[in-house]
Design a protein around this motif. Structure first.
Motif, PDB file in Angstrom:
ATOM      1  N   ALA A  63       0.830  -1.216   0.000  1.00  0.00           N
ATOM      2  CA  ALA A  63       0.000   0.000   0.000  1.00  0.00           C
ATOM      3  C   ALA A  63       0.864   1.266   0.000  1.00  0.00           C
ATOM      4  CB  ALA A  63      -0.939  -0.013   1.210  1.00  0.00           C
ATOM      5  N   MET A  64       1.897   1.285   0.835  1.00  0.00           N
ATOM      6  CA  MET A  64       2.761   2.478   0.899  1.00  0.00           C
ATOM      7  C   MET A  64       3.529   2.697  -0.396  1.00  0.00           C
ATOM      8  SD  MET A  64       4.262   2.647   4.790  1.00  0.00           S
ATOM      9  CE  MET A  64       5.106   1.080   4.691  1.00  0.00           C
ATOM     10  N   LEU A  65       4.072   1.641  -0.964  1.00  0.00           N
ATOM     11  CA  LEU A  65       4.852   1.783  -2.197  1.00  0.00           C
ATOM     12  C   LEU A  65       3.964   2.173  -3.371  1.00  0.00           C
ATOM     13  CD1 LEU A  65       7.286  -1.186  -1.632  1.00  0.00           C
ATOM     14  CD2 LEU A  65       7.872   1.256  -1.623  1.00  0.00           C
ATOM     15  N   THR A  66       2.707   1.733  -3.350  1.00  0.00           N
ATOM     16  CA  THR A  66       1.755   2.190  -4.362  1.00  0.00           C
ATOM     17  C   THR A  66       1.506   3.679  -4.194  1.00  0.00           C
ATOM     18  OG1 THR A  66       0.704   0.023  -4.530  1.00  0.00           O
ATOM     19  CG2 THR A  66      -0.594   1.920  -5.257  1.00  0.00           C
ATOM     20  N   ALA A  67       1.260   4.108  -2.961  1.00  0.00           N
ATOM     21  CA  ALA A  67       1.005   5.532  -2.699  1.00  0.00           C
ATOM     22  C   ALA A  67       2.193   6.398  -3.095  1.00  0.00           C
ATOM     23  CB  ALA A  67       0.682   5.739  -1.211  1.00  0.00           C
ATOM     24  N   LEU A  68       3.389   5.896  -2.879  1.00  0.00           N
ATOM     25  CA  LEU A  68       4.601   6.645  -3.203  1.00  0.00           C
ATOM     26  C   LEU A  68       5.025   6.498  -4.664  1.00  0.00           C
ATOM     27  CD1 LEU A  68       6.617   5.800   0.025  1.00  0.00           C
ATOM     28  CD2 LEU A  68       5.676   8.044  -0.617  1.00  0.00           C
ATOM     29  N   ASN A  69       4.315   5.628  -5.409  1.00  0.00           N
ATOM     30  CA  ASN A  69       4.621   5.358  -6.819  1.00  0.00           C
ATOM     31  C   ASN A  69       6.077   4.925  -6.989  1.00  0.00           C
ATOM     32  OD1 ASN A  69       4.084   5.001  -9.508  1.00  0.00           O
ATOM     33  ND2 ASN A  69       4.304   7.155 -10.037  1.00  0.00           N
ATOM     34  N   ARG A  70       6.412   3.839  -6.326  1.00  0.00           N
ATOM     35  CA  ARG A  70       7.764   3.269  -6.374  1.00  0.00           C
ATOM     36  C   ARG A  70       7.700   1.873  -7.005  1.00  0.00           C
ATOM     37  NH1 ARG A  70       8.434   7.949  -5.148  1.00  0.00           N
ATOM     38  NH2 ARG A  70       9.812   8.728  -3.528  1.00  0.00           N
ATOM     39  N   PRO A  71       7.535   1.789  -8.335  1.00  0.00           N
ATOM     40  CA  PRO A  71       7.313   0.484  -8.977  1.00  0.00           C
ATOM     41  C   PRO A  71       8.438  -0.525  -8.805  1.00  0.00           C
ATOM     42  CG  PRO A  71       7.612   2.203 -10.632  1.00  0.00           C
ATOM     43  CD  PRO A  71       7.542   2.884  -9.295  1.00  0.00           C
ATOM     44  N   ALA A  72       9.689  -0.111  -8.795  1.00  0.00           N
ATOM     45  CA  ALA A  72      10.787  -1.072  -8.651  1.00  0.00           C
ATOM     46  C   ALA A  72      10.725  -1.749  -7.280  1.00  0.00           C
ATOM     47  CB  ALA A  72      12.143  -0.398  -8.854  1.00  0.00           C
ATOM     48  N   GLN A  73      10.550  -0.974  -6.241  1.00  0.00           N
ATOM     49  CA  GLN A  73      10.439  -1.544  -4.899  1.00  0.00           C
ATOM     50  C   GLN A  73       9.149  -2.337  -4.751  1.00  0.00           C
ATOM     51  OE1 GLN A  73      12.662  -1.558  -2.299  1.00  0.00           O
ATOM     52  NE2 GLN A  73      14.030  -0.831  -3.887  1.00  0.00           N
ATOM     53  N   LEU A  74       8.072  -1.850  -5.370  1.00  0.00           N
ATOM     54  CA  LEU A  74       6.790  -2.552  -5.311  1.00  0.00           C
ATOM     55  C   LEU A  74       6.926  -3.961  -5.876  1.00  0.00           C
ATOM     56  CD1 LEU A  74       3.756  -2.586  -4.723  1.00  0.00           C
ATOM     57  CD2 LEU A  74       3.412  -1.572  -6.994  1.00  0.00           C
ATOM     58  N   SER A  75       7.613  -4.093  -6.978  1.00  0.00           N
ATOM     59  CA  SER A  75       7.826  -5.395  -7.591  1.00  0.00           C
ATOM     60  C   SER A  75       8.478  -6.364  -6.609  1.00  0.00           C
ATOM     61  CB  SER A  75       8.696  -5.235  -8.843  1.00  0.00           C
ATOM     62  OG  SER A  75       8.981  -6.473  -9.421  1.00  0.00           O
ATOM     63  N   HIS A  76       9.515  -5.918  -5.932  1.00  0.00           N
ATOM     64  CA  HIS A  76      10.204  -6.770  -4.951  1.00  0.00           C
ATOM     65  C   HIS A  76       9.269  -7.144  -3.800  1.00  0.00           C
ATOM     66  CE1 HIS A  76      13.922  -6.221  -7.027  1.00  0.00           C
ATOM     67  NE2 HIS A  76      14.018  -4.940  -6.725  1.00  0.00           N
ATOM     68  N   HIS A  77       8.479  -6.186  -3.351  1.00  0.00           N
ATOM     69  CA  HIS A  77       7.617  -6.456  -2.201  1.00  0.00           C
ATOM     70  C   HIS A  77       6.398  -7.288  -2.580  1.00  0.00           C
ATOM     71  CE1 HIS A  77       9.709  -4.660   1.138  1.00  0.00           C
ATOM     72  NE2 HIS A  77      10.174  -3.786   0.272  1.00  0.00           N
ATOM     73  N   ILE A  78       5.986  -7.270  -3.837  1.00  0.00           N
ATOM     74  CA  ILE A  78       4.943  -8.198  -4.273  1.00  0.00           C
ATOM     75  C   ILE A  78       5.502  -9.613  -4.248  1.00  0.00           C
ATOM     76  CG2 ILE A  78       3.577  -8.945  -6.267  1.00  0.00           C
ATOM     77  CD1 ILE A  78       3.087  -5.916  -6.791  1.00  0.00           C
ATOM     78  N   GLU A  79       6.740  -9.774  -4.700  1.00  0.00           N
ATOM     79  CA  GLU A  79       7.406 -11.082  -4.581  1.00  0.00           C
ATOM     80  C   GLU A  79       7.429 -11.525  -3.123  1.00  0.00           C
ATOM     81  OE1 GLU A  79       8.772 -13.206  -6.751  1.00  0.00           O
ATOM     82  OE2 GLU A  79       8.955 -12.041  -8.595  1.00  0.00           O
ATOM     83  N   GLY A  80       7.842 -10.629  -2.246  1.00  0.00           N
ATOM     84  CA  GLY A  80       7.885 -10.953  -0.821  1.00  0.00           C
ATOM     85  C   GLY A  80       6.521 -11.277  -0.254  1.00  0.00           C
ATOM     86  N   VAL A 100      -8.730   3.836  -4.239  1.00  0.00           N
ATOM     87  CA  VAL A 100      -9.600   4.797  -3.566  1.00  0.00           C
ATOM     88  C   VAL A 100      -8.790   5.863  -2.835  1.00  0.00           C
ATOM     89  CG1 VAL A 100     -11.373   5.064  -1.776  1.00  0.00           C
ATOM     90  CG2 VAL A 100     -11.422   3.081  -3.318  1.00  0.00           C
ATOM     91  N   TYR A 101      -7.730   5.456  -2.158  1.00  0.00           N
ATOM     92  CA  TYR A 101      -6.986   6.362  -1.299  1.00  0.00           C
ATOM     93  C   TYR A 101      -5.750   6.973  -1.941  1.00  0.00           C
ATOM     94  CZ  TYR A 101     -10.167   4.908   2.293  1.00  0.00           C
ATOM     95  OH  TYR A 101     -11.310   4.682   3.017  1.00  0.00           O
ATOM     96  N   CYS A 102      -5.186   6.313  -2.947  1.00  0.00           N
ATOM     97  CA  CYS A 102      -3.961   6.815  -3.580  1.00  0.00           C
ATOM     98  C   CYS A 102      -4.220   7.364  -4.978  1.00  0.00           C
ATOM     99  CB  CYS A 102      -2.917   5.695  -3.689  1.00  0.00           C
ATOM    100  SG  CYS A 102      -2.506   4.938  -2.129  1.00  0.00           S
ATOM    101  N   GLY A 103      -5.366   7.040  -5.531  1.00  0.00           N
ATOM    102  CA  GLY A 103      -5.711   7.494  -6.868  1.00  0.00           C
ATOM    103  C   GLY A 103      -5.562   6.397  -7.908  1.00  0.00           C
ATOM    104  N   LEU A 104      -6.347   6.543  -8.964  1.00  0.00           N
ATOM    105  CA  LEU A 104      -6.357   5.550 -10.032  1.00  0.00           C
ATOM    106  C   LEU A 104      -5.026   5.435 -10.757  1.00  0.00           C
ATOM    107  CD1 LEU A 104      -8.059   3.462 -11.441  1.00  0.00           C
ATOM    108  CD2 LEU A 104      -8.951   5.274 -12.923  1.00  0.00           C
ATOM    109  N   PRO A 105      -4.317   6.535 -11.059  1.00  0.00           N
ATOM    110  CA  PRO A 105      -3.029   6.371 -11.744  1.00  0.00           C
ATOM    111  C   PRO A 105      -2.025   5.540 -10.931  1.00  0.00           C
ATOM    112  CG  PRO A 105      -3.797   8.621 -11.993  1.00  0.00           C
ATOM    113  CD  PRO A 105      -4.705   7.954 -10.991  1.00  0.00           C
ATOM    114  N   ALA A 106      -1.937   5.784  -9.635  1.00  0.00           N
ATOM    115  CA  ALA A 106      -1.005   5.024  -8.800  1.00  0.00           C
ATOM    116  C   ALA A 106      -1.418   3.559  -8.733  1.00  0.00           C
ATOM    117  CB  ALA A 106      -0.940   5.620  -7.390  1.00  0.00           C
TER     118      ALA A 106
END
Length: 125
Positions: A63-80, A100-106
């Motif tokens: 959720a935090m990495l989505t809100a911050l728009n950090r796709p590289a880190q998000l990828s690793h944490h989805i694996e985790g 809903v909370y971070c917006g549709l683009p994120a």
């Protein structure tokens, strides 16, 4: 075991030993300090705590990495998160909640990143 060793162990359990080996190969005099900080503080101190389980930590990070728009880190944490027991349906619901909370683009970008990880793991057609 000190925090750095504990962090490396946890990182290996979450992301796999290949991930840690790759990080080690990319380690140099410039990035050594941030790599050590990540291992010691993030994984060796915070992820090592007993207050919440690893699956919950993964949900929070996604959720935090989505809100911050950090796709590289998000990828690793989805694996985790998958390693920590999150299902494909749970990942979908987490990412829908972020819309809903971070917006549709994120959230749209997070779905794209998640789909890539899930396809690589053979969890999506």
């Amino acid at each position: 075991m000190d925090a750095s060793e504990s962090g490396r162990r946890i990182l290996s359990e979450l992301m796999g030993p290949d991930y840690v080996e790759k990080k080690d190969k990319n380690r140099n005099a410039f990035n050594e300090a941030i790599q050590q900080y990540s291992e010691e503080v993030c994984f060796g101190r915070i992820w090592a705590r007993d207050g919440i389980d690893r699956k919950t930590r993964s949900v929070i990070n996604i959720a935090m990495l989505t809100a911050l728009n950090r796709p590289a880190q998000l990828s690793h944490h989805i694996e985790g998160a998958l390693t920590n027991g999150c299902t494909v349906d749970e990942l979908k619901e987490i990412l829908l909640q972020t819309a809903v909370y971070c917006g549709l683009p994120a959230a749209g970008e997070a779905f794209r990143v998640a789909e890539e990880v899930l396809r690589t793991r053979g969890l999506l057609d």
